[in-house]
Design an enzyme around this catalytic site. Structure first.
Site, PDB file in Angstrom:
ATOM      1  N   SER A 187       0.850  -1.186   0.000  1.00 20.04           N
ATOM      2  CA  SER A 187       0.000   0.000   0.000  1.00 20.04           C
ATOM      3  C   SER A 187       0.886   1.236   0.000  1.00 20.04           C
ATOM      4  CB  SER A 187      -0.949  -0.032   1.209  1.00 20.04           C
ATOM      5  OG  SER A 187      -1.831   1.058   1.186  1.00 20.04           O
ATOM      6  N   THR A 188       0.843   2.054   1.047  1.00 23.02           N
ATOM      7  CA  THR A 188       1.574   3.322   1.091  1.00 23.02           C
ATOM      8  C   THR A 188       3.071   3.098   0.892  1.00 23.02           C
ATOM      9  OG1 THR A 188      -0.050   4.013   2.734  1.00 23.02           O
ATOM     10  CG2 THR A 188       1.858   5.441   2.415  1.00 23.02           C
ATOM     11  N   HIS A 213      -2.708  -1.163  -3.195  1.00 19.62           N
ATOM     12  CA  HIS A 213      -3.850  -0.277  -2.957  1.00 19.62           C
ATOM     13  C   HIS A 213      -3.674   0.978  -3.810  1.00 19.62           C
ATOM     14  CE1 HIS A 213      -4.232  -2.092   1.367  1.00 19.62           C
ATOM     15  NE2 HIS A 213      -4.636  -2.935   0.429  1.00 19.62           N
ATOM     16  N   MET A 306       0.019   1.212   5.013  1.00 18.95           N
ATOM     17  CA  MET A 306      -0.769   1.509   6.198  1.00 18.95           C
ATOM     18  C   MET A 306      -1.714   0.362   6.514  1.00 18.95           C
ATOM     19  SD  MET A 306      -1.882   5.467   5.586  1.00 18.95           S
ATOM     20  CE  MET A 306      -3.134   5.312   6.872  1.00 18.95           C
ATOM     21  N   ASP A 309      -4.030  -4.843   6.282  1.00 21.02           N
ATOM     22  CA  ASP A 309      -4.467  -5.711   5.201  1.00 21.02           C
ATOM     23  C   ASP A 309      -3.345  -6.699   4.872  1.00 21.02           C
ATOM     24  OD1 ASP A 309      -6.063  -6.750   3.178  1.00 21.02           O
ATOM     25  OD2 ASP A 309      -5.364  -5.287   1.691  1.00 21.02           O
TER      26      ASP A 309
END
Length: 370
Positions: A187-188, A213, A306, A309
């Site tokens: 993600s991030t 993401h 972040m 998940d």
């Protein structure tokens, strides 16, 4: 969701560069509502930002890509040359053109991107937007400080392969047999971590599925970017297509990517099922489906991001005897997803993306020669 300032972390100095006074005001309010973040300069175009760099000394520049006088793509390499220890996060519209520009900026040296807020309300008012913005600003400022603190010396050239050390006490070795699939979640900070990993990977004798993401449209451009980096071809996954060895299949934005099939004959399934962990695509459903399809014969990799998940999915991978690798805290922009997996004692290795790539290559080599 508000992220607390880590104890002892220094103030983050941010420069805003956007031709819209409204956007500068929105971003400024969001950033300065957080402890330890200060907006040190607001510029209306790239030329003005360059002129202000020596006095402002920002840790992070939030850079719009479409501006008069000097646009963001023109200013980006000049900012990086003038202030190489500054992180540049580009702001991009949620359009196909905006996605293409954002990925091009990442390839040109930008650290990350954020979706450009539209007006005084809407997306910019959402807690998710604020959390993403703050996480990226703090995370990249921290990464740049770590880079500055490293001793200036040439990187050693490895003369022979070195076995990776065990990094997680109590982690269980894989027991389900050699992997038939590689599954990656991030993600991030993920686009840059993915790029570092993909660049280092050799051609693999198994398919690779990836959930990053990212909004719809951006994943198309990210897949094209990854496709140019290394030995593995990459594209967005297509519903129903067979998963071939030596190829990367990236989940399209706003669609879950599942793995179906068995005994090495796998295919992609895209769904619009409800988001999980507030995400679509999400890592957990991909991993659950991969465990079912492979009988646990897979390697899962969790990169920077972040939230948590991927934790539930990795528990399923571990229970089925698959192997789990995770990015270490020092190289992660946000150690949320990999940190959650590490605290659960699931990975056999915590390392930067490049070292994870070496471990993946070693696993693949064992599969070929055994």
């Amino acid at each position: 969701m508000t992220l607390p300032l880590p104890a002892g972390e220094p103030e983050v100095r941010v420069m805003l560069c956007d031709d819209s006074a409204t956007t500068r005001a929105i971003l400024g309010r969001l950033l300065e509502s957080e402890p330890g973040i200060r907006v040190v300069h607001r510029a209306g175009d790239g030329r003005a930002a360059l002129a202000a760099l020596p006095e402002a000394k920002p840790d992070v520049v939030l850079l719009d890509l479409e501006m008069p006088v000097m646009d963001g793509m023109t200013a980006l390499p000049l900012i990086l040359k003038a202030a190489p220890s500054t992180a540049v996060i580009v702001a991009s519209a949620l359009t196909q053109r905006g996605a293409k520009a954002a990925i091009a900026a990442l390839a040109a040296g930008a650290s990350d991107y954020v979706p450009k807020p539209q007006g005084a309300a809407g997306g910019a008012a959402s807690p998710e937007f604020k959390a993403e913005l703050i996480a990226k600003v703090r995370g990249w400022a921290r990464m740049k400080r770590r880079e500055r603190a490293k001793p200036a010396r040439p990187a050693p050239v490895p003369l022979r392969p070195v076995a990776p050390p065990p990094a997680v006490r109590g982690a269980r070795p894989a027991s389900a047999g050699r992997p038939q699939l590689l599954a990656i979640g991030c993600s991030t900070g993920g686009p840059q971590a993915l790029a570092a990993l993909v660049k280092r990977l050799p051609r693999l004798p198994l398919p690779v599925v990836v959930v990053q993401h990212m909004p719809a449209g951006f994943t198309t451009m990210l897949a094209e970017h990854l496709d140019r980096l290394g030995a593995l071809r990459c594209a967005e996954a297509v519903d129903g297509e067979s998963l071939a060895a030596g190829r990367i299949y990236l989940a399209p934005g706003d669609r879950h990517l599942l793995v179906e099939g068995q005994q090495g004959a796998f295919r992609a399934r895209l769904t619009s099922d409800p988001p999980e962990n507030f995400c679509r695509p999400a890592v957990d459903p991909m991993l659950r489906s991969a465990v079912k399809a492979t009988g646990g014969r897979l390697t899962a990799v969790i990169l920077t991001g972040m939230g948590h998940d991927g934790l539930a999915g990795c528990r399923a991978v571990a229970a089925a005897g698959g192997e789990i690798l995770a990015q270490d805290e020092a190289s992660s922009v946000v150690w949320g997803m990999p940190g959650a997996v590490a605290r659960a004692g699931l990975p056999s290795l915590l390392a930067p993306p490049e070292a994870l790539a070496d471990r993946i290559a070693a696993i693949a080599a064992e599969r070929v020669t055994a």
